[in-house]
Design an enzyme around this catalytic site. Structure first.
Site, PDB file in Angstrom:
ATOM      1  N   GLY A  12       0.776  -1.248   0.000  1.00  0.00           N
ATOM      2  CA  GLY A  12       0.000   0.000   0.000  1.00  0.00           C
ATOM      3  C   GLY A  12       0.799   1.285   0.000  1.00  0.00           C
ATOM      4  O   GLY A  12       0.223   2.351   0.164  1.00  0.00           O
ATOM      5  N   SER A  18       1.285   8.298   1.587  1.00  0.00           N
ATOM      6  CA  SER A  18       0.567   7.060   1.905  1.00  0.00           C
ATOM      7  C   SER A  18       0.650   6.751   3.400  1.00  0.00           C
ATOM      8  O   SER A  18       1.723   6.890   4.016  1.00  0.00           O
ATOM      9  CB  SER A  18       1.174   5.865   1.157  1.00  0.00           C
ATOM     10  OG  SER A  18       1.016   6.010  -0.234  1.00  0.00           O
ATOM     11  N   ILE A  19      -0.464   6.291   3.954  1.00  0.00           N
ATOM     12  CA  ILE A  19      -0.462   5.851   5.355  1.00  0.00           C
ATOM     13  C   ILE A  19       0.574   4.734   5.527  1.00  0.00           C
ATOM     14  O   ILE A  19       1.316   4.694   6.509  1.00  0.00           O
ATOM     15  CB  ILE A  19      -1.876   5.363   5.751  1.00  0.00           C
ATOM     16  CG1 ILE A  19      -2.859   6.549   5.744  1.00  0.00           C
ATOM     17  CG2 ILE A  19      -1.847   4.700   7.124  1.00  0.00           C
ATOM     18  CD1 ILE A  19      -4.332   6.149   5.912  1.00  0.00           C
ATOM     19  N   VAL A  64      -2.612  -6.603  -6.464  1.00  0.00           N
ATOM     20  CA  VAL A  64      -3.319  -7.555  -5.607  1.00  0.00           C
ATOM     21  C   VAL A  64      -4.506  -8.235  -6.295  1.00  0.00           C
ATOM     22  O   VAL A  64      -5.130  -9.112  -5.697  1.00  0.00           O
ATOM     23  CB  VAL A  64      -3.793  -6.919  -4.274  1.00  0.00           C
ATOM     24  CG1 VAL A  64      -2.616  -6.447  -3.447  1.00  0.00           C
ATOM     25  CG2 VAL A  64      -4.802  -5.795  -4.518  1.00  0.00           C
ATOM     26  N   TYR A 155     -19.021   8.210  -0.305  1.00  0.00           N
ATOM     27  CA  TYR A 155     -18.169   7.060   0.042  1.00  0.00           C
ATOM     28  C   TYR A 155     -18.748   5.771  -0.551  1.00  0.00           C
ATOM     29  O   TYR A 155     -18.011   4.855  -0.928  1.00  0.00           O
ATOM     30  CB  TYR A 155     -17.976   6.972   1.554  1.00  0.00           C
ATOM     31  CG  TYR A 155     -16.710   6.244   1.950  1.00  0.00           C
ATOM     32  CD1 TYR A 155     -15.457   6.701   1.550  1.00  0.00           C
ATOM     33  CD2 TYR A 155     -16.765   5.088   2.717  1.00  0.00           C
ATOM     34  CE1 TYR A 155     -14.301   6.022   1.907  1.00  0.00           C
ATOM     35  CE2 TYR A 155     -15.608   4.404   3.079  1.00  0.00           C
ATOM     36  CZ  TYR A 155     -14.388   4.879   2.671  1.00  0.00           C
ATOM     37  OH  TYR A 155     -13.247   4.197   3.017  1.00  0.00           O
ATOM     38  N   LYS A 162     -15.636  -1.536   3.001  1.00  0.00           N
ATOM     39  CA  LYS A 162     -14.994  -1.468   4.326  1.00  0.00           C
ATOM     40  C   LYS A 162     -15.783  -2.292   5.355  1.00  0.00           C
ATOM     41  O   LYS A 162     -15.187  -2.888   6.255  1.00  0.00           O
ATOM     42  CB  LYS A 162     -14.857  -0.026   4.793  1.00  0.00           C
ATOM     43  CG  LYS A 162     -13.852   0.814   4.002  1.00  0.00           C
ATOM     44  CD  LYS A 162     -12.462   0.206   3.972  1.00  0.00           C
ATOM     45  CE  LYS A 162     -11.424   1.186   3.416  1.00  0.00           C
ATOM     46  NZ  LYS A 162     -10.132   0.526   3.124  1.00  0.00           N
ATOM     47  N   ILE A 191      -7.682  11.538   5.995  1.00  0.00           N
ATOM     48  CA  ILE A 191      -6.345  12.116   5.783  1.00  0.00           C
ATOM     49  C   ILE A 191      -6.201  12.376   4.284  1.00  0.00           C
ATOM     50  O   ILE A 191      -6.598  11.528   3.471  1.00  0.00           O
ATOM     51  CB  ILE A 191      -5.225  11.121   6.181  1.00  0.00           C
ATOM     52  CG1 ILE A 191      -5.402  10.629   7.620  1.00  0.00           C
ATOM     53  CG2 ILE A 191      -3.858  11.744   6.007  1.00  0.00           C
ATOM     54  CD1 ILE A 191      -4.395   9.542   8.016  1.00  0.00           C
ATOM     55  N   LEU A 194      -3.598  10.049  -1.827  1.00  0.00           N
ATOM     56  CA  LEU A 194      -4.022   9.756  -3.199  1.00  0.00           C
ATOM     57  C   LEU A 194      -5.394   9.083  -3.207  1.00  0.00           C
ATOM     58  O   LEU A 194      -6.294   9.478  -3.962  1.00  0.00           O
ATOM     59  CB  LEU A 194      -2.976   8.825  -3.827  1.00  0.00           C
ATOM     60  CG  LEU A 194      -3.081   8.540  -5.315  1.00  0.00           C
ATOM     61  CD1 LEU A 194      -2.892   9.827  -6.110  1.00  0.00           C
ATOM     62  CD2 LEU A 194      -2.019   7.502  -5.719  1.00  0.00           C
ATOM     63  N   ALA A 195      -5.582   8.086  -2.352  1.00  0.00           N
ATOM     64  CA  ALA A 195      -6.858   7.357  -2.325  1.00  0.00           C
ATOM     65  C   ALA A 195      -8.000   8.301  -1.934  1.00  0.00           C
ATOM     66  O   ALA A 195      -9.083   8.273  -2.526  1.00  0.00           O
ATOM     67  CB  ALA A 195      -6.782   6.182  -1.346  1.00  0.00           C
TER      68      ALA A 195
HETATM   69  N1  LIG Z   1      -6.841   8.607   3.588  1.00  0.00           N
HETATM   70  C1  LIG Z   1      -7.901   8.407   4.335  1.00  0.00           C
HETATM   71  O1  LIG Z   1      -8.668   9.333   4.648  1.00  0.00           O
HETATM   72  C2  LIG Z   1      -8.216   7.021   4.848  1.00  0.00           C
HETATM   73  C3  LIG Z   1      -9.060   6.877   5.967  1.00  0.00           C
HETATM   74  C4  LIG Z   1      -9.358   5.587   6.430  1.00  0.00           C
HETATM   75  C5  LIG Z   1      -8.826   4.490   5.779  1.00  0.00           C
HETATM   76  N2  LIG Z   1      -8.004   4.677   4.691  1.00  0.00           N
HETATM   77  C6  LIG Z   1      -7.483   3.468   4.048  1.00  0.00           C
HETATM   78  O2  LIG Z   1      -6.078   3.447   4.169  1.00  0.00           O
HETATM   79  C7  LIG Z   1      -5.555   2.596   3.147  1.00  0.00           C
HETATM   80  C8  LIG Z   1      -4.378   3.309   2.487  1.00  0.00           C
HETATM   81  O3  LIG Z   1      -4.850   4.440   1.766  1.00  0.00           O
HETATM   82  P1  LIG Z   1      -4.113   5.857   1.763  1.00  0.00           P
HETATM   83  O4  LIG Z   1      -5.112   6.840   2.233  1.00  0.00           O
HETATM   84  O5  LIG Z   1      -2.794   5.756   2.410  1.00  0.00           O
HETATM   85  O6  LIG Z   1      -3.979   6.149   0.208  1.00  0.00           O
HETATM   86  P2  LIG Z   1      -2.881   5.645  -0.876  1.00  0.00           P
HETATM   87  O7  LIG Z   1      -3.474   6.006  -2.197  1.00  0.00           O
HETATM   88  O8  LIG Z   1      -1.552   6.187  -0.564  1.00  0.00           O
HETATM   89  O9  LIG Z   1      -2.881   4.069  -0.674  1.00  0.00           O
HETATM   90  C9  LIG Z   1      -3.746   3.198  -1.352  1.00  0.00           C
HETATM   91  C10 LIG Z   1      -2.870   2.109  -1.908  1.00  0.00           C
HETATM   92  O10 LIG Z   1      -3.661   1.102  -2.565  1.00  0.00           O
HETATM   93  C11 LIG Z   1      -2.831   0.611  -3.593  1.00  0.00           C
HETATM   94  N3  LIG Z   1      -3.594  -0.138  -4.593  1.00  0.00           N
HETATM   95  C12 LIG Z   1      -4.715   0.230  -5.270  1.00  0.00           C
HETATM   96  N4  LIG Z   1      -5.048  -0.726  -6.169  1.00  0.00           N
HETATM   97  C13 LIG Z   1      -4.109  -1.708  -6.044  1.00  0.00           C
HETATM   98  C14 LIG Z   1      -3.900  -2.953  -6.680  1.00  0.00           C
HETATM   99  N5  LIG Z   1      -4.715  -3.408  -7.650  1.00  0.00           N
HETATM  100  N6  LIG Z   1      -2.825  -3.703  -6.296  1.00  0.00           N
HETATM  101  C15 LIG Z   1      -2.002  -3.285  -5.315  1.00  0.00           C
HETATM  102  N7  LIG Z   1      -2.152  -2.126  -4.679  1.00  0.00           N
HETATM  103  C16 LIG Z   1      -3.199  -1.343  -5.043  1.00  0.00           C
HETATM  104  C17 LIG Z   1      -2.201   1.868  -4.192  1.00  0.00           C
HETATM  105  O11 LIG Z   1      -1.055   1.542  -4.956  1.00  0.00           O
HETATM  106  C18 LIG Z   1      -1.855   2.625  -2.932  1.00  0.00           C
HETATM  107  O12 LIG Z   1      -0.557   2.301  -2.509  1.00  0.00           O
HETATM  108  C19 LIG Z   1      -6.724   2.282   2.221  1.00  0.00           C
HETATM  109  O13 LIG Z   1      -7.267   1.030   2.567  1.00  0.00           O
HETATM  110  C20 LIG Z   1      -7.711   3.384   2.558  1.00  0.00           C
HETATM  111  O14 LIG Z   1      -9.049   3.022   2.259  1.00  0.00           O
HETATM  112  C21 LIG Z   1      -7.686   5.898   4.230  1.00  0.00           C
END
Ligand SMILES: NC(=O)c1ccc[n+]([C@@H]2O[C@H](COP(=O)([O-])OP(=O)(O)OC[C@H]3O[C@@H](n4cnc5c(N)ncnc54)[C@H](O)[C@@H]3O)[C@@H](O)[C@H]2O)c1
Length: 255
Positions: A12, A18-19, A64, A155, A162, A191, A194-195
């Protein structure tokens, strides 16, 4: 150091926001040995230098949606390390057109894609990781959002995904618990990443949480990394199947 010598694989990392990247940095500081995966060639340019900066011992492609690529990652880690202690799953995706308007915009294909990448991938990864994690006191953490429990604008299908991911945490914890493996999720507050940029009107959610959460602020990637460190360390040796909120307390507020 809480993770001395632990073998950690992280799914991820897309960029420095990225988190998963904040988790990787903190785990490195805490003595872990890291393998970092990236979603495909388009991401390698960004991810490789980050991974090299924290001395990742393996930097591997893994889309994935491919069982072959997931299996190849764990084959490689098996020969490199002989076992894996910690898995971080911070992967999610839904089509942009389905992250606006209402859930009635969801297509059959879009639903399947969101569920495949955001939910099934965690099961597939744990299936491949399981033989390498047995009997080591291992731990896996995935990332969820409060949209699993309550309705947030735009969402949509990701909220449904989720909810399924959080149920998967509970079922997985029961499946692998007898082998000493713990499974937990962090439900993170909003936060800017990109996502998150894919969710229409995301800034409204951010502003609302900042105004209403008990801590009167949004959270940072580092806040999430700290909680991940706790959940993956022996400090949380008795914790499994949990959805742990890191959201400034937002989820306790009624009105
Ligand atoms: N940013 C927020 O507000 C927030 C809040 C709660 C939960 N989240 C969750 O945290 C997690 C990380 O997201 P983020 O906010 O750091 O954004 P991010 O865009 O940095 O991370 C999302 C990741 O998913 C990966 N990804 C997407 N499709 C893929 C695939 N087919 N194969 C492999 N990897 C794939 C991307 O490459 C990326 O690294 C996610 O599950 C997101 O739903 C984010």
């Amino acid at each position: 150091m809480l993770l001395s010598g632990k073998k950690v694989v992280i799914f991820g990392v897309a960029n420095e926001k990225s988190i998963a990247w904040a988790i990787a940095r903190l785990f490195h500081e805490q003595g872990a040995e890291l393998a970092i995966t990236y979603a495909g060639e388009a991401f390698e340019k960004r991810v490789r230098p980050l991974a090299e900066s924290i001395n990742a011992v393996a930097i591997l492609p893994c889309n994935v949606t491919s069982d072959d690529e997931i299996e190849a990652v764990f084959r490689e880690l098996g020969s490199l390390w002989g076992g894996v202690d910690i898995v971080i799953h911070a992967v999610a995706f839904a089509n942009k057109e389905e992250l606006k308007g209402t859930i009635l915009n969801t297509t059959r294909d879009g639903f399947a894609t969101a569920m495949d990448i955001s939910v099934y991938s965690f099961l597939a990864i744990m299936k491949a990781a399981h033989p390498l994690m047995q009997g080591r006191g291992g731990s896996a953490v995935t990332l969820s959002y409060y949209g699993a429990m309550k309705v947030f604008p735009s969402y949509n299908v990701m909220g449904v995904a989720k909810a399924a991911l959080e149920a998967s945490v509970r079922y997985l914890s029961e499946a692998v618990g007898p082998d000493g493996i713990r499974i937990n999720a962090i439900s993170a507050g909003p936060i800017r990443t990109l996502a998150a940029a894919g969710v229409n009107g995301f800034h409204h959610i951010l502003n609302h949480v900042e105004a209403k959460a008990p801590l009167r602020r949004t959270i940072t990637q580092e806040d999430v990394a700290g909680a991940a460190l706790y959940l993956c360390s022996d400090m949380a040796a008795g914790v499994s199947g949990e959805i742990h909120y890191v959201d400034g307390g937002y989820n306790v507020i009624g009105l």
